[in-house]
Motif scaffolding. Structure first.
Motif, PDB file in Angstrom:
ATOM      1  N   TYR A 132      40.776  50.310  61.481  1.00 41.14           N
ATOM      2  CA  TYR A 132      40.609  50.389  60.065  1.00 41.14           C
ATOM      3  C   TYR A 132      41.894  49.782  59.530  1.00 41.14           C
ATOM      4  O   TYR A 132      42.697  49.636  58.233  1.00 41.14           O
ATOM      5  CB  TYR A 132      40.147  51.516  59.112  1.00 41.14           C
ATOM      6  CG  TYR A 132      40.316  51.317  57.764  1.00 41.14           C
ATOM      7  CD1 TYR A 132      39.405  50.471  57.057  1.00 41.14           C
ATOM      8  CD2 TYR A 132      41.122  52.014  56.814  1.00 41.14           C
ATOM      9  CE1 TYR A 132      39.238  50.093  55.670  1.00 41.14           C
ATOM     10  CE2 TYR A 132      40.883  51.968  55.306  1.00 41.14           C
ATOM     11  CZ  TYR A 132      39.922  50.963  55.146  1.00 41.14           C
ATOM     12  OH  TYR A 132      40.030  50.692  53.626  1.00 41.14           O
ATOM     13  N   GLY A 133      43.040  49.536  60.341  1.00 41.70           N
ATOM     14  CA  GLY A 133      44.485  49.120  60.083  1.00 41.70           C
ATOM     15  C   GLY A 133      44.559  47.705  59.150  1.00 41.70           C
ATOM     16  O   GLY A 133      43.894  46.713  59.370  1.00 41.70           O
ATOM     17  N   HIS A 134      44.983  48.161  58.115  1.00 42.09           N
ATOM     18  CA  HIS A 134      45.031  47.197  57.079  1.00 42.09           C
ATOM     19  C   HIS A 134      46.220  46.772  56.373  1.00 42.09           C
ATOM     20  O   HIS A 134      46.423  46.221  55.112  1.00 42.09           O
ATOM     21  CB  HIS A 134      43.984  47.575  55.870  1.00 42.09           C
ATOM     22  CG  HIS A 134      44.269  48.848  55.427  1.00 42.09           C
ATOM     23  ND1 HIS A 134      44.043  50.150  56.088  1.00 42.09           N
ATOM     24  CD2 HIS A 134      44.920  49.281  54.035  1.00 42.09           C
ATOM     25  CE1 HIS A 134      44.423  51.055  55.274  1.00 42.09           C
ATOM     26  NE2 HIS A 134      44.916  50.742  54.095  1.00 42.09           N
ATOM     27  N   ILE A 168      40.015  39.823  61.978  1.00 41.92           N
ATOM     28  CA  ILE A 168      40.660  40.337  61.127  1.00 41.92           C
ATOM     29  C   ILE A 168      40.245  39.803  59.735  1.00 41.92           C
ATOM     30  O   ILE A 168      40.237  38.485  59.591  1.00 41.92           O
ATOM     31  CB  ILE A 168      42.470  40.112  61.212  1.00 41.92           C
ATOM     32  CG1 ILE A 168      43.164  40.714  59.838  1.00 41.92           C
ATOM     33  CG2 ILE A 168      42.656  38.770  61.328  1.00 41.92           C
ATOM     34  CD1 ILE A 168      44.591  40.867  59.933  1.00 41.92           C
ATOM     35  N   SER A 169      40.479  40.252  58.740  1.00 37.53           N
ATOM     36  CA  SER A 169      40.201  39.926  57.040  1.00 37.53           C
ATOM     37  C   SER A 169      41.322  40.610  56.386  1.00 37.53           C
ATOM     38  O   SER A 169      42.535  41.186  57.037  1.00 37.53           O
ATOM     39  CB  SER A 169      38.959  40.243  56.484  1.00 37.53           C
ATOM     40  OG  SER A 169      38.808  39.752  55.282  1.00 37.53           O
ATOM     41  N   GLY A 170      41.542  40.173  55.166  1.00 36.38           N
ATOM     42  CA  GLY A 170      42.620  40.640  54.296  1.00 36.38           C
ATOM     43  C   GLY A 170      42.278  41.234  52.975  1.00 36.38           C
ATOM     44  O   GLY A 170      41.132  40.721  52.391  1.00 36.38           O
ATOM     45  N   GLN A 197      51.766  38.237  56.522  1.00 36.66           N
ATOM     46  CA  GLN A 197      52.619  39.133  57.428  1.00 36.66           C
ATOM     47  C   GLN A 197      51.781  39.924  58.488  1.00 36.66           C
ATOM     48  O   GLN A 197      52.138  39.817  59.640  1.00 36.66           O
ATOM     49  CB  GLN A 197      53.431  40.418  56.885  1.00 36.66           C
ATOM     50  CG  GLN A 197      54.372  41.125  57.673  1.00 36.66           C
ATOM     51  CD  GLN A 197      55.387  40.366  58.363  1.00 36.66           C
ATOM     52  OE1 GLN A 197      56.031  39.145  57.681  1.00 36.66           O
ATOM     53  NE2 GLN A 197      55.958  40.729  59.331  1.00 36.66           N
ATOM     54  N   GLN A 198      50.395  40.268  57.991  1.00 38.51           N
ATOM     55  CA  GLN A 198      49.416  40.647  59.157  1.00 38.51           C
ATOM     56  C   GLN A 198      49.180  39.694  60.220  1.00 38.51           C
ATOM     57  O   GLN A 198      49.350  39.972  61.384  1.00 38.51           O
ATOM     58  CB  GLN A 198      48.200  41.143  58.391  1.00 38.51           C
ATOM     59  CG  GLN A 198      48.371  42.200  57.608  1.00 38.51           C
ATOM     60  CD  GLN A 198      47.232  42.646  56.697  1.00 38.51           C
ATOM     61  OE1 GLN A 198      46.060  42.720  57.203  1.00 38.51           O
ATOM     62  NE2 GLN A 198      47.418  42.900  55.430  1.00 38.51           N
ATOM     63  N   LEU A 217      45.960  34.185  55.311  1.00 41.63           N
ATOM     64  CA  LEU A 217      45.878  34.677  56.725  1.00 41.63           C
ATOM     65  C   LEU A 217      46.187  33.396  57.709  1.00 41.63           C
ATOM     66  O   LEU A 217      47.013  33.741  58.720  1.00 41.63           O
ATOM     67  CB  LEU A 217      44.667  35.102  57.110  1.00 41.63           C
ATOM     68  CG  LEU A 217      44.001  36.299  56.370  1.00 41.63           C
ATOM     69  CD1 LEU A 217      42.761  36.854  56.689  1.00 41.63           C
ATOM     70  CD2 LEU A 217      45.011  37.636  56.997  1.00 41.63           C
ATOM     71  N   ARG A 218      45.828  32.336  57.309  1.00 46.62           N
ATOM     72  CA  ARG A 218      45.983  31.197  58.236  1.00 46.62           C
ATOM     73  C   ARG A 218      47.502  30.780  57.958  1.00 46.62           C
ATOM     74  O   ARG A 218      48.013  30.351  59.075  1.00 46.62           O
ATOM     75  CB  ARG A 218      45.196  29.888  57.917  1.00 46.62           C
ATOM     76  CG  ARG A 218      45.295  28.791  58.799  1.00 46.62           C
ATOM     77  CD  ARG A 218      44.179  27.676  58.771  1.00 46.62           C
ATOM     78  NE  ARG A 218      42.892  28.119  59.280  1.00 46.62           N
ATOM     79  CZ  ARG A 218      42.819  27.668  60.555  1.00 46.62           C
ATOM     80  NH1 ARG A 218      43.482  27.356  61.455  1.00 46.62           N
ATOM     81  NH2 ARG A 218      41.451  27.980  61.198  1.00 46.62           N
TER      82      ARG A 218
END
Length: 855
Positions: free
Chosen positions: A727-729, A753-755, A766-767, A798-799
Motif C-alpha cells: 500500500y506504499g503511497h 502504480i497510481s497516485g 517524485q514517486q 506520474l508520466r
C-alpha cells in the motif's frame, strides 16, 4: 468576516489538551488604524467584559479574527462555562485565520462562535447586539446539557483520581475507565446496582416486610384497595397517618400527618393517580432525615425540612414564595442546589387545613409550612447532620441497605434526633434506589460531604485508575505493521487486544469495523469494548487534525518516521515542520512521569520530539553510531539498535538481543524497513514492562501476509515469478520498497502504480521518478477516486516523473486498478519480479490472490 468551516476537537489536539472549537475565519483588510480602533471601541461598547480577558489583543494574529476568538471565549465565561483557552493563528492564505476556542460543552461552544460572529459583525457595521440575550441563551443551553450535581460530583471525583470518563448520552450515563476495567453509572446508579434490589426498593410493602424481618424499626401500616379501605386502615392504626403510592419516588403523591377522613380520601386520590397500589402507614412523629449509604457504609446524613415561608404582615403566601424562589440557588428540576417551590393541589390542601389560601397574608413571624413532606424535589431544604449520627443508628441504617441489596442507597428515617439509637424514638420510612445526592453535596445549611469520592472509591480500589495499556503509533510509514506487531506481542502476553488501523478495527483478532479506522472515533470504539485488556492504535494525521486524540493520554507513543511529501498542503499543514507538530501530539500526551515515547533516532524530526515528552524516551535506529543513540546510551537510558544479525535493546549497560533470524518479518534482515518496524514494536513491548521472552515470541510468531498485515509487503509466487503487493503511497515508502527489492534477485522488474489526487504535484511526480530508476516496466493506472483532480491529470503527473528515468523503458497507461493488475500478470515471466502498489487494499489483494490461485 466569514466562517468557512467549524469542527470540534474532542480530545488533546494540535493547540492544547482542552476540548475546543476550531473555526476557519476569512477576514477582509482591517483598514487604517483609525478604522481598527473604531472597531475595537464598538466591540467593547457591546461587550465590555472582553477587556477583562487575557492575553490582550494581538494585532499580528488579525484583529477581527482574534476578537472573534476572545468574544466566543468571553461569552462562554459569562454564561458560567469553565473555559480559559483561545488562540488565533494566521494561515498561508491571505486574510484567513484559524481560531481555536475551548469549550466545556460542545453545543455551547458552537453557539458561542455563532454569537461571537454576530457580535463582531455588529461592531463592524455599528449595529445593535443584545449581549444579555446571547449570554442568557448560552447559560440556558449550558444548564440544560451539563452534568447535574450528582453526576458532576462523581465525575469530578473520578478526574481527581485520574480515571478517564466518557459521557455516553446527553443525560447522566457515564463510563469510567477503559476496556475490561470500565464501570458505568447513571446518576447515583452504577453497573453494580442490582436490578432485583431496585425492584425491592420500588416495592414499599416488600421493603417493609424485609426490614421488619431483620428487626429494623418500621412504621406500622398496610396496603389498601380503596379510599374506604384507606380510612379503615387509618382507624386501625390510630392517630395521624401517611398515605403514599406503593411504588412512588421523590415524595410524589405522599400525604403526611393526616387525621380526618376528608384528608385521607384526598390523599388516596392523589396517590392512586401515581400507583395502582397505595399504602397507609402510621405517621411517626419527629424530624425527616435522609441517610446515604454507599458500599454498605453510612456516608452522609441530612435533616430535611419541608418548604415553608415566614410572614412579614405585608405579603401574601404566594408573594413570599416568589421571594424565596428568587434565590439563585433554586432552579428547575435537579440541576441546582435547591428546587423552586410550586403550588399544587397538595400545597393548597395543606394550607386549607390551617384555614389559609395562597392569597392569605400571614402575620409577621408566623411560620407557614407548605407541604408535610420534606423532599428537596418539592422545594424543601437540607441541613447536614452527618457528624451527629449515633453509631447504633448508623448500624441500623447500614443493615437496612444490606437487607435490600443496594450499593448506593438512600434510607429515609423519622425520629426526634439522630443522636440517639433508632429503636428509642423513630423508624425507617423508606428505602430509595438512585437517591439524590445534592442535599449532601450542597446542603442548605452545614458542611457538604465528599459523596462523589465515596462512590468512586466503592467502584474502584485505591490506586486503580481504571486504565488499560494504550499504545499510540504514528508517523508516515510503517504505522500499520508496527501496530500489528505490538498487538501480536500483547496477545502472546495473554491479553485480549483491541487494535485500530487503516484497514479496520479488531478485537481479539476479529474485525468489527472496516475501512480506514486510524482516527479517534475508532479508538473510542475500542476503549468502550468490555473485552479489551490492551489497546494499540494507529493514529493518523487526518484524525488528529479533524478531532484530536480519542483518549486523554497513552502509556506508550511510537513515532516511526516523518515523510517529507505526504499530505502536505492539506488542512493548513504545509511544511514538514507543520506535519511534525501534528504527529508530535501523541508524544506530548504520554502519561506524565510513567509514560514512554519510542522514537526513531535516525529521523531528526522524530528525534526532536523527545523534548516534548512528559515521560521517558526510548530511541531506536539501525546504526549504533547514530549520535542520538550514542548520547542516550552513554546516559544509561534505553536505546535499540542493530548489531550484526541482532536487534539489541540496551539500558544502563544491560543488553537484550533478538536475532533477525527469529523475526520472520525481516526475512533474515533483508528488508530494512521491517527491521525498523520490529525495533519500534520491541520498544513498545519494553515500555509496557513485558518479559523479553514474550517480546521474542510475539516477533517470531508474526508473519506479514494478507491476513495479518494486508497491503504491507505481501509476497506471492506465480509461475516462478515473485509478486509483491504493498500500500506504499508516498515517496519515502517507495524508496524503502525499492531498497528492499534491490536485495531480491530478478531477471526483470515491473511496477504497477497510481497516485492519490490530494497530494501535491511534486509529490506525485517524485514517486515515479524513484520507480523509473529501479524498474524496467511501469504500468500507470487511474483509480476510481481522483480526489478533486481532473480526468487524466494524475496519470499525466506520474508520466512526467518518468521523463528522465534511468531504467524504465516500457510505460503503459491503464484505466482501472484491476485492469492494471491483469496487464502486469499478462507480461510476467518466470524469474521476474512485479511490485503492485495497490489502492483498494482488500479488493485488490482478493483479486491478486484469485489470479495466483488460478495459475
Amino acid at each position: 468576516m466569514k466562517v468557512s468551516s467549524i469542527r470540534a476537537l474532542r480530545g488533546p489536539n494540535l493547540w492544547s489538551r482542552h476540548t475546543a472549537i476550531e473555526a476557519i475565519v476569512s477576514c477582509g483588510e482591517t483598514g487604517s488604524l483609525v478604522e481598527t480602533r473604531g472597531f475595537m471601541t464598538r466591540l467593547r461598547d457591546r461587550f465590555p467584559q472582553i477587556d477583562l480577558l487575557q492575553p490582550a489583543f494581538q494585532p499580528e494574529a488579525g484583529i477581527m479574527a482574534h476578537a472573534l476568538g476572545r468574544a466566543a471565549l468571553g461569552l462562554q465565561t459569562q454564561a458560567g462555562c469553565p473555559v480559559i483557552f483561545s488562540k488565533t493563528t494566521r494561515t498561508l492564505e491571505a486574510g484567513v485565520y484559524q481560531v481555536i476556542v475551548e469549550y466545556s460543552e460542545e453545543s455551547v461552544g458552537r453557539l458561542a462562535i455563532e454569537f461571537a460572529l454576530t457580535l463582531c459583525r455588529a461592531a463592524i457595521e455599528d449595529t445593535f447586539f443584545d449581549i444579555a440575550d446571547a449570554v442568557g441563551r448560552l447559560h440556558e443551553r449550558y444548564e440544560e446539557i451539563r452534568f447535574g450535581p450528582s453526576t458532576g460530583a462523581i465525575v469530578r471525583a473520578a478526574v481527581a483520581r485520574d480515571i478517564p470518563f466518557r459521557r455516553l448520552t446527553d443525560g447522566s450515563m457515564v463510563q469510567f475507565g477503559w476496556g475490561s476495567r470500565q464501570r458505568r453509572i447513571q446518576a447515583a446508579e452504577t453497573g453494580r446496582t442490582s436490578l432485583v434490589a431496585e425492584s425491592i426498593a420500588q416495592d414499599k410493602e416488600l421493603t417493609r416486610t424485609l426490614l421488619s424481618n431483620a428487626g429494623i424499626p418500621i412504621a406500622a401500616g398496610r396496603p389498601v384497595a380503596s379510599a374506604e379501605d384507606a380510612w379503615i386502615a387509618a382507624c386501625e392504626i390510630g392517630g395521624p397517618v401517611v398515605v403514599k403510592p406503593r411504588d412512588g419516588n421523590q415524595g410524589r403523591g405522599v400525604g403526611v400527618n393526616l387525621t380526618s377522613r376528608e384528608q385521607v380520601d384526598a390523599a388516596y386520590a392523589v396517590a392512586a393517580e401515581i400507583s395502582d397500589e397505595v399504602l397507609v402507614e402510621r405517621c411517626v412523629p419527629g424530624n425527616d432525615y435522609r441517610m446515604l449509604v454507599v458500599g454498605n457504609k453510612l456516608i452522609a446524613a441530612a435533616r430535611r425540612d419541608p418548604p415553608q415561608v415566614v410572614g412579614d404582615g405585608m405579603h401574601s403566601i404566594s408573594q413570599l414564595v416568589e421571594q424565596i424562589n428568587s434565590d439563585p440557588r433554586r432552579g428547575e428540576g435537579h440541576a441546582n442546589a435547591l428546587t423552586k417551590i410550586y403550588f399544587d393541589e397538595i400545597t393548597v390542601a395543606q394550607l386549607a387545613t390551617k384555614g389559609l389560601a395562597p392569597e392569605s397574608v400571614p402575620s409577621r413571624g408566623e411560620r407557614v409550612v407548605l407541604r408535610n413532606n420534606a423532599n428537596l424535589s418539592t422545594g424543601g431544604t437540607a441541613t447536614d447532620v452527618t457528624d451527629d449520627v449515633h453509631p447504633e443508628l448508623a448500624a441500623r441504617v447500614e443493615a437496612a441497605a444490606r437487607m435490600v441489596g443496594l450499593d448506593i442507597c438512600g434510607v429515609d428515617i423519622v425520629c426526634d434526633s439522630v443522636s440517639n439509637p433508632l429503636e428509642e424514638h423513630g423508624a425507617v420510612i423508606e428505602i430509595n434506589a438512585v437517591p439524590g445526592l445534592r442535599m449532601h453535596l450542597q446542603p442548605s445549611f452545614g458542611t457538604g460531604r465528599a459523596i462523589g469520592e465515596a462512590i468512586i472509591a466503592n467502584m474502584f480500589k485505591d490506586g486503580d485508575d481504571a486504565r488499560i495499556p494504550v499504545v499510540a503509533v504514528t508517523g508516515t510509514n510503517g504505522k500499520t505493521t508496527t501496530v500489528r506487531l505490538i498487538a501480536n506481542i500483547l496477545e502472546c502476553q495473554g491479553m485480549r487486544v483491541g487494535m485500530t488501523s487503516t484497514d479496520g478495527v479488531y478485537v481479539e483478532g476479529q474485525r468489527i469495523d472496516t475501512g480506514d479506522c486510524s482516527g479517534p472515533k475508532s479508538a473510542k470504539k475500542v476503549l468502550l469494548h468490555p473485552d479489551v485488556d490492551a489497546a494499540v492504535f494507529e493514529t493518523a494525521r487526518g484524525g488528529l487534525l479533524r478531532e484530536g486524540l480519542g483518549f486523554d493520554c497513552c502509556q506508550v507513543a511510537v513515532v516511526t518516521n516523518i515523510g517529507g511529501g505526504d499530505h502536505l498542503g492539506l488542512s493548513h499543514v504545509n511544511t514538514v515542520e507543520d506535519l511534525t507538530a501534528v504527529k508530535r501530539i501523541v508524544v506530548q500526551n504520554v502519561t506524565p512521569g510513567t509514560g514512554v515515547a519510542v522514537l526513531n533516532a535516525a529521523d531528526p524530526l522524530v528525534a526532536s520530539m523527545a523534548a516534548h515528552c512528559p515521560g521517558s524516551v526510548t530511541f531506536f535506529a539501525r546504526d549504533p553510531r547514530n549520535p542520538v543513540i550514542v548520547k542516550h546510551r552513554v546516559r544509561g537510558k534505553r536505546v535499540i539498535y542493530l548489531d550484526g544479525d541482532s536487534i539489541v535493546a540496551s539500558e544502563a549497560g544491560v543488553e537484550h538481543r533478538l536475532t533477525l533470524a527469529g523475526i520472520p518479518l525481516t526475512q533474515n534482515g533483508a528488508i530494512v524497513f521491517q527491521i525498523e518496524n520490529a525495533m519500534a514494536a520491541t520498544g513498545a513491548g519494553w515500555a509496557l514492562g513485558l518479559d523479553w521472552e514474550v517480546i521474542r515470541a510475539g516477533l517470531a510468531g508474526f508473519v506479514s501476509d494478507t491476513q495479518t498485515a494486508p497491503g504491507r509487503f505481501n509476497l506471492f509466487s506465480h509461475r516462478g515469478a515473485t509478486l509483491i503487493a504493498d500500500y506504499g503511497h508516498n515517496a519515502d515508502a517507495i524508496r524503502a520498497l525499492v531498497l528492499a527489492i534491490d536485495k531480491m534477485p530478478a531477471k526483470r522488474r515491473s511496477v504497477v502504480i497510481s497516485g492519490a489526487g490530494d497530494r501535491r504535484d511534486e509529490d506525485i511526480r517524485q514517486q515515479t521518478k524513484i520507480l523509473g530508476d529501479a524498474f524496467d516496466e511501469v504500468v500507470l493506472y487511474q483509480d476510481k477516486c481522483q480526489r478533486g483532480r481532473a480526468d487524466g491529470e494524475v496519470l499525466s503527473l506520474l508520466r512526467q516523473g518518468l521523463k528522465n528515468a534511468k531504467r524504465a523503458r516500457d510505460v503503459k497507461e491503464i484505466r482501472g486498478e484491476f485492469v492494471a493488475i491483469d496487464t502486469a500478470f499478462a507480461n510476467l515471466q518466470a524469474g521476474e519480479l512485479c511490485l503492485i502498489l495497490i489502492d483498494q487494499v482488500d479488493e485488490a489483494l482478493g483479486y491478486i490472490t484469485q489470479r495466483v490461485v488460478a495459475g
